[in-house]
Design an enzyme around this catalytic site. Structure first.
Site, PDB file in Angstrom:
ATOM      1  N   ASN A 124       4.942  -1.315 -10.669  1.00  0.00           N
ATOM      2  CA  ASN A 124       5.708  -0.608 -11.692  1.00  0.00           C
ATOM      3  C   ASN A 124       7.110  -0.251 -11.199  1.00  0.00           C
ATOM      4  O   ASN A 124       8.083  -0.898 -11.579  1.00  0.00           O
ATOM      5  CB  ASN A 124       4.939   0.654 -12.124  1.00  0.00           C
ATOM      6  CG  ASN A 124       5.523   1.295 -13.367  1.00  0.00           C
ATOM      7  OD1 ASN A 124       6.656   1.038 -13.731  1.00  0.00           O
ATOM      8  ND2 ASN A 124       4.740   2.128 -14.015  1.00  0.00           N
ATOM      9  N   ASP A 125       7.199   0.729 -10.318  1.00  0.00           N
ATOM     10  CA  ASP A 125       8.519   1.203  -9.897  1.00  0.00           C
ATOM     11  C   ASP A 125       9.356   0.110  -9.234  1.00  0.00           C
ATOM     12  O   ASP A 125      10.575   0.104  -9.353  1.00  0.00           O
ATOM     13  CB  ASP A 125       8.372   2.397  -8.949  1.00  0.00           C
ATOM     14  CG  ASP A 125       7.714   3.586  -9.642  1.00  0.00           C
ATOM     15  OD1 ASP A 125       7.929   3.728 -10.859  1.00  0.00           O
ATOM     16  OD2 ASP A 125       6.988   4.337  -8.978  1.00  0.00           O
TER      17      ASP A 125
END
Lengths: 479, 101
Positions: A399-400
């Site tokens: 994600n990040d």
């Protein structure tokens, strides 16, 4: 010096040399496995040297032998069993657990010497002050290492979550109070080494401090903390070396402490965070909730079938693995999917972000377990220029590390963190269990882009479905 | 003071050596390196051994030393084995590549 002491001295020198060569060798793929064995041999040698020395000087009583064998067999067997049983996906937790036990050992040694001063004290040092100071350091660092590592392990395992008050600024006051309490106890111990209540105050204060500092730290920062605690356990070992008067312990502890610091720094650089902000900034999410948060709009989601159809038409596919892949234990299913794609003449590579997963190198270990060829793993700097020429990117539980905010939004807490430019590719599929935020708690702009489609579900299940669909499409089968 | 000054020199030089030893490491090896270094920090087993040997017939101290030794060996044996397990995956790969070419 009698012959046993000379022998021990020689063995110690060899052991230090082998340990240094071992650490050095561990930093190269070709020599890493031998280096690890070399270090293990060095440790065994060091233990033999110590025993030879005492056999030749004061002797070792039968009772001591019984306790030595007892401790060796129980600890060694438990260690061996744990090492064999633990799944590759929970490596970070395992390292944290081992590390905590090392800290506990240093703590116990220092406590033993402090409580029973006639025991193994730094006789060679001939100075009570040195002994007191080194006991204080050993207890303090050992205690923090133990509780900190256990909290880190429990958090990574999901056994423990951060209570709300720990996320507020109250925790700073609590931690400062604990630090002061430890300091007072330490000073008292420095003046009166035999003050047992000050000793326990120090144990409890530093133990709670380890918990208080580690507990608020978010999941994404945990590897940095484990690495730092690993460095601490080296410091604790060196301090124990001062306590019992062993130069070998001091040099080995110092090497591990310094090497751990370097590794910690490397990890911080990968995440564009400073060590200070990791330790005292708390979870990134706390500050991000107002800034980068918000609702998602215009999310496109699709089924595994649609994803398979797009993959079939692709020429170049890049896989971006993340922690979600590790949690779902989906690396083997992923390998089957990529085998089918490769058989269909599609070029598959893997983009490895330096801090993907929970530790640098976590994804490499995971994919290696699933037999992914080493040369298909591309590091961030190598793969980033290749995204514009990529047909499909498959983001699996990351994600990040794929959040474009890090490059575009100067107000984002992620701003400046190096990320994978997956949005440059023609199509991006994000396999994710739901729309929850990543470990940083920050909204991911990637999910709203027109060329991004979400495939909701557990990575293993989605990849399994994908495999079925791809096989139905007949990819990779001649004719 | 001679042990102290020698020991401080050892501490200083050991730290410098540690800083130099792992200047450049490929990211692949970060986890195994951390795990291997962690196993080495279990060298406190030597301190635990010393504690037991010098404990005489003080049973609580003997027991404490044995527990410390157990914790340290858990760290050492577990650490080296788990590192070897990780590294075995990489070397198996390179061995097979040699066969293919």
């Amino acid at each position: 010096m009698n012959i046993a002491e000379i022998l021990k001295f020689a063995i110690d020198l060899v052991a230090v040399l082998l340990l240094a060569l071992g650490i050095k060798g561990l930093s190269k793929v070709r020599s890493a496995r031998e280096a690890n064995r070399l270090a293990a041999v060095a440790m065994a040698l060091a233990a033999v040297g110590l025993i030879v020395n005492y056999l030749g000087t004061s002797g070792i009583s039968a009772e001591a032998w019984i306790w030595i064998i007892f401790g060796t067999v129980v600890g060694g067997c438990l260690g061996a069993i744990t090492a064999q049983r633990v799944p590759m996906t929970s490596m970070p937790e395992t390292v944290a657990l081992f590390n905590g036990c090392g800290g506990m050992s240093s703590l116990l040694v220092a406590l033993g010497v402090a409580i029973f001063p006639t025991g193994a004290g730094a006789v060679e040092a001939g100075s009570a002050v040195v002994e007191d100071i080194s006991i204080v350091v050993s207890v303090f660092v050992g205690s923090i290492t133990f509780t900190g590592s256990i909290v880190a392990m429990a958090k990574l395992q999901g056994w423990l979550s951060t209570p709300p008050w720990m996320q507020s600024n109250v925790r700073h006051a609590v931690n400062i109070a604990l630090a002061v309490m430890s300091l007072v106890a330490a000073i008292e111990l420095g003046r009166h080494g035999d003050n047992v209540s000050a000793l326990w105050l120090l144990v409890i204060g530093s133990g709670l401090l380890g918990i208080g500092v580690t507990l608020p730290i978010g999941g994404a920062d945990m590897p940095v903390v484990i690495s730092l605690l690993n460095s601490y356990s080296g410091v604790a070992a060196a301090a124990a070396g001062f306590v019992v008067g062993s130069q070998l312990l001091i040099v080995a502890g110092a090497m591990v402490g310094a090497a751990g610091l370097i590794l910690t720094q490397v990890m911080c650089n990968g995440m564009n965070r400073s060590l200070v902000s990791v330790l005292f900034g708390g979870a990134l999410g706390a500050s991000a909730a107002s800034g980068g948060g918000g609702e998602y709009k215009n999310i496109t989601s699709c089924s595994a079938e649609e994803c398979a159809l797009t993959l079939e038409a692709a020429e170049r596919v890049v896989i971006v693995p993340g922690y979600g892949l590790a949690v779902a234990q989906a690396q083997h299913t992923l390998r089957e999917v990529t085998r089918v794609l490769e058989a269909g003449g599609i070029e598959v590579t893997y983009a490895i972000h330096p801090v993907a997963g929970r530790m640098p190198g976590h994804m490499n270990v995971l994919l290696a377990e699933a037999d992914v060829p080493y040369e298909q793993l591309k590091e961030m700097d190598v793969i980033n220029p290749e995204f514009p020429a990529t047909d499909v990117v498959l983001v699996l539980g990351a994600n990040d590390v794929v959040n474009p905010q890090a490059k575009t939004d100067t107000t984002s807490p992620l701003y400046g963190m190096p990320v994978l430019d997956v949005q440059e590719a023609r199509t991006v599929f994000v396999v994710k269990r739901g729309m929850s935020a990543g470990y940083s708690g920050i909204k991911n702009d990637l999910f709203e882009l027109a060329n991004t489609s979400m495939v909701f579900g557990d990575a293993k299940k989605v990849l399994g479905d994908l495999l079925v669909e791809l096989k139905e499409l007949g990819i990779g089968k001649k004719g | 003071m001679s042990f102290l000054s020698e020991a401080l020199w050892v501490l200083l030089l050991g730290s410098l050596l540690g800083l130099e030893l792992i200047g450049k490491v490929p990211p692949t090896l970060h986890t195994p390196l951390m795990s291997g270094a962690n196993a080495i920090s279990g060298i406190t087993m030597l301190a635990a051994l010393t504690l037991i040997i010098k404990a005489g017939n003080n049973t609580p101290l003997l027991a404490m030393g044995a527990v410390a030794l157990g914790f340290a060996l858990f760290n050492v044996i577990g650490g080296f084995l788990v590192t070897d397990r990780m590294l075995a995956m990489f070397s198996r790969k390179s061995a097979r590549r040699k066969d293919n070419h």
